[in-house]
Scaffold this active site. Structure first.
Site, PDB file in Angstrom:
ATOM      1  N   LYS A  67       0.841  -1.201   0.000  1.00 17.14           N
ATOM      2  CA  LYS A  67       0.000   0.000   0.000  1.00 17.14           C
ATOM      3  C   LYS A  67       0.880   1.256   0.000  1.00 17.14           C
ATOM      4  O   LYS A  67       0.632   2.198  -0.750  1.00 17.14           O
ATOM      5  CB  LYS A  67      -0.928  -0.006   1.222  1.00 17.14           C
TER       6      LYS A  67
ATOM      7  N   GLN B 136      -5.001  -2.145   9.683  1.00 13.74           N
ATOM      8  CA  GLN B 136      -4.811  -3.431   9.019  1.00 13.74           C
ATOM      9  C   GLN B 136      -5.364  -4.566   9.886  1.00 13.74           C
ATOM     10  O   GLN B 136      -5.106  -4.622  11.094  1.00 13.74           O
ATOM     11  CB  GLN B 136      -3.307  -3.652   8.738  1.00 13.74           C
TER      12      GLN B 136
ATOM     13  N   ASP C  38     -11.277   2.197   4.052  1.00 13.46           N
ATOM     14  CA  ASP C  38     -11.596   0.767   3.927  1.00 13.46           C
ATOM     15  C   ASP C  38     -13.108   0.534   3.864  1.00 13.46           C
ATOM     16  O   ASP C  38     -13.547  -0.564   3.517  1.00 13.46           O
ATOM     17  CB  ASP C  38     -11.060   0.016   5.159  1.00 13.46           C
TER      18      ASP C  38
HETATM   19  N1  GUN Z   1      -6.845  -7.561   5.905  1.00 12.53           N
HETATM   20  C1  GUN Z   1      -7.201  -8.292   4.818  1.00 12.53           C
HETATM   21  N2  GUN Z   1      -7.846  -7.509   3.920  1.00 12.53           N
HETATM   22  C2  GUN Z   1      -7.897  -6.279   4.459  1.00 12.53           C
HETATM   23  C3  GUN Z   1      -8.434  -5.026   4.000  1.00 12.53           C
HETATM   24  O1  GUN Z   1      -9.012  -4.904   2.920  1.00 12.53           O
HETATM   25  N3  GUN Z   1      -8.294  -3.980   4.852  1.00 12.53           N
HETATM   26  C4  GUN Z   1      -7.681  -4.093   6.055  1.00 12.53           C
HETATM   27  N4  GUN Z   1      -7.608  -3.014   6.829  1.00 12.53           N
HETATM   28  N5  GUN Z   1      -7.174  -5.224   6.502  1.00 12.53           N
HETATM   29  C5  GUN Z   1      -7.284  -6.306   5.703  1.00 12.53           C
END
Ligand code: GUN
Length: 294
Positions: A52, A96, A119
Site C-alpha cells: 500500500k 490493518q 476501507d
Molecule cells: N486484511 C485483509 N484484507 C484487508 C483489508 O481490505 N483492509 C484491512 N484493513 N485489513 C485487511
C-alpha cells in the site's frame, strides 16, 4: 479462455489517479495522504501494508505507517485512531486486519472517522452501502466491480454466486452486484458454510466470486461451462520446486477450472492489485471530499 488481467487494469487506474494527483500539485495543493496502522508482525499484513505504501508513492501520494507491538492495549489503539481522525494532514487511513485477539474489532472500526474510513468498514459506511448511497466501498469488492466493468463483462440479468459472507468481501460484493446500477443488476446468491448442495448452486453461476478463504476449494465440477470466475483468495502453499519453498494460489483450483470457464482472474495478478488500486481511489475520494475545488 480469457485471463482477466488485474495487473494491467490496475496499472491503468493508477495512471489515471497519478494524473489527477499531479494536477492538484500543479495547482499548489498538497498531495493526498494515506496512513495505515499495523499491529503486530503478521507476515501477510506486513506485505499488504508495504505494498500500500509503495503504491501510494507511485501515484504521487504520501503515506505513513503507525506500527505497534502485539501487546498494545485497545485503549492505546483507540487513542492513535483519535489522533489520526483529527490530523489535518491525513485524508484517509486503515487499520490493518487481523487485530490481536484482545481487541474488539467492531469497537475499533466504529472509532474511525467515517470521512477518513477508506476501507469502508465503519458501520455508517457499511449502512450507506446497503442504502445505495455514496460511500467508501470496501477495497476488494470495489476493485472487483471495477475489474468486471473494465473487462467488459456483462452483469445485467446474470446469475452471480458469491462464495463467502464476510463483511470485507462477500456481503458487500453481493450488495454491489445486485444494485440497480449500470455494471450491476445481477441476480445474486450468497453462499456460506451452511449452504446445502453447494456445487449445485455454484454451477448455476454465470459469474462466480470465490471468497471463501480455502486454497483450491472451487473445483471444475462446481463451475458451469463458460462461466466467469473471480478468485479473491490468496494463500501460500508449500512447493518444493519454488526457490522460496512456497507458491501463491487462490480459492480456485486454477488448472481444472480454467479449462472450463470463459474468463478467470489469476492469482497473483488478478484481484490483489485491484484491491490496492481501489484503496488509492478511495484515498483520492476522501481527499477531494475534504478539499472540494471551485
Ligand atoms: N486484511 C485483509 N484484507 C484487508 C483489508 O481490505 N483492509 C484491512 N484493513 N485489513 C485487511
Amino acid at each position: 479462455m480469457k485471463i482477466i488481467d488485474g495487473k494491467t487494469i490496475s496499472a491503468d487506474i493508477k495512471k489515471e489517479i497519478a494524473a489527477e494527483v499531479a494536477g492538484f500539485i500543479d495547482r499548489g495543493r498538497r498531495a493526498p495522504h494515506m496512513a495505515a496502522i499495523l499491529v503486530g508482525h503478521d507476515g501477510a499484513s506486513e506485505t499488504y501494508v508495504a505494498s500500500k505504501e509503495k503504491n501510494c508513492v507511485s501515484v504521487g501520494m504520501t503515506s505513513s505507517v503507525y506500527r505497534y507491538e502485539e501487546n498494545i492495549s485497545e485503549k492505546e489503539l483507540l487513542e492513535v485512531i483519535s489522533f489520526l481522525n483529527q490530523d489535518e494532514d491525513v485524508d484517509g487511513f486503515i487499520v490493518q486486519l487481523p487485530l490481536p485477539k484482545h481487541m474488539d474489532v467492531d469497537k475499533v472500526m466504529a472509532a474511525i472517522n467515517p470521512e477518513k474510513d477508506i476501507d469502508g468498514f465503519h458501520p455508517s459506511n457499511l449502512g450507506r452501502l446497503v442504502m445505495g448511497e455514496d460511500t467508501f466501498v470496501p477495497a476488494t469488492p470495489c476493485g472487483i466491480m471495477e475489474l468486471i466493468k473494465r473487462s467488459g463483462i456483462e452483469t445485467v440479468g446474470k446469475e452471480c454466486v458469491v462464495l463467502g459472507r464476510s463483511n470485507i468481501v462477500g456481503t458487500p460484493m453481493a450488495l454491489l452486484l445486485s444494485r440497480n446500477n449500470p455494471g450491476a443488476n445481477a441476480t445474486v446468491t450468497l453462499c456460506h458454510s451452511k449452504t446445502r448442495d453447494l456445487a449445485a448452486v455454484t454451477r448455476r453461476a454465470d459469474i462466480l466470486v470465490a471468497a471463501i478463504g480455502k486454497p483450491g476449494f472451487v473445483t471444475a465440477d462446481m463451475v458451469k461451462e463458460g462461466a466467469v470466475v473471480i478468485d479473491v483468495g490468496i494463500h501460500r502453499v508449500a512447493d518444493e520446486k519454488a526457490s522460496s519453498g512456497y507458491r501463491l494460489c487462490g480459492d480456485v483450483d486454477y488448472a481444472g477450472v480454467s479449462a472450463k470457464c470463459s474468463a478467470i482472474t489469476p492469482v497473483p495478478g488478478g484481484v490483489g492489485p485491484m484491491t490496492i488500486a481501489a484503496l488509492l481511489m478511495n484515498t483520492l475520494k476522501a481527499y477531494k471530499k475534504r478539499f472540494p475545488e471551485g
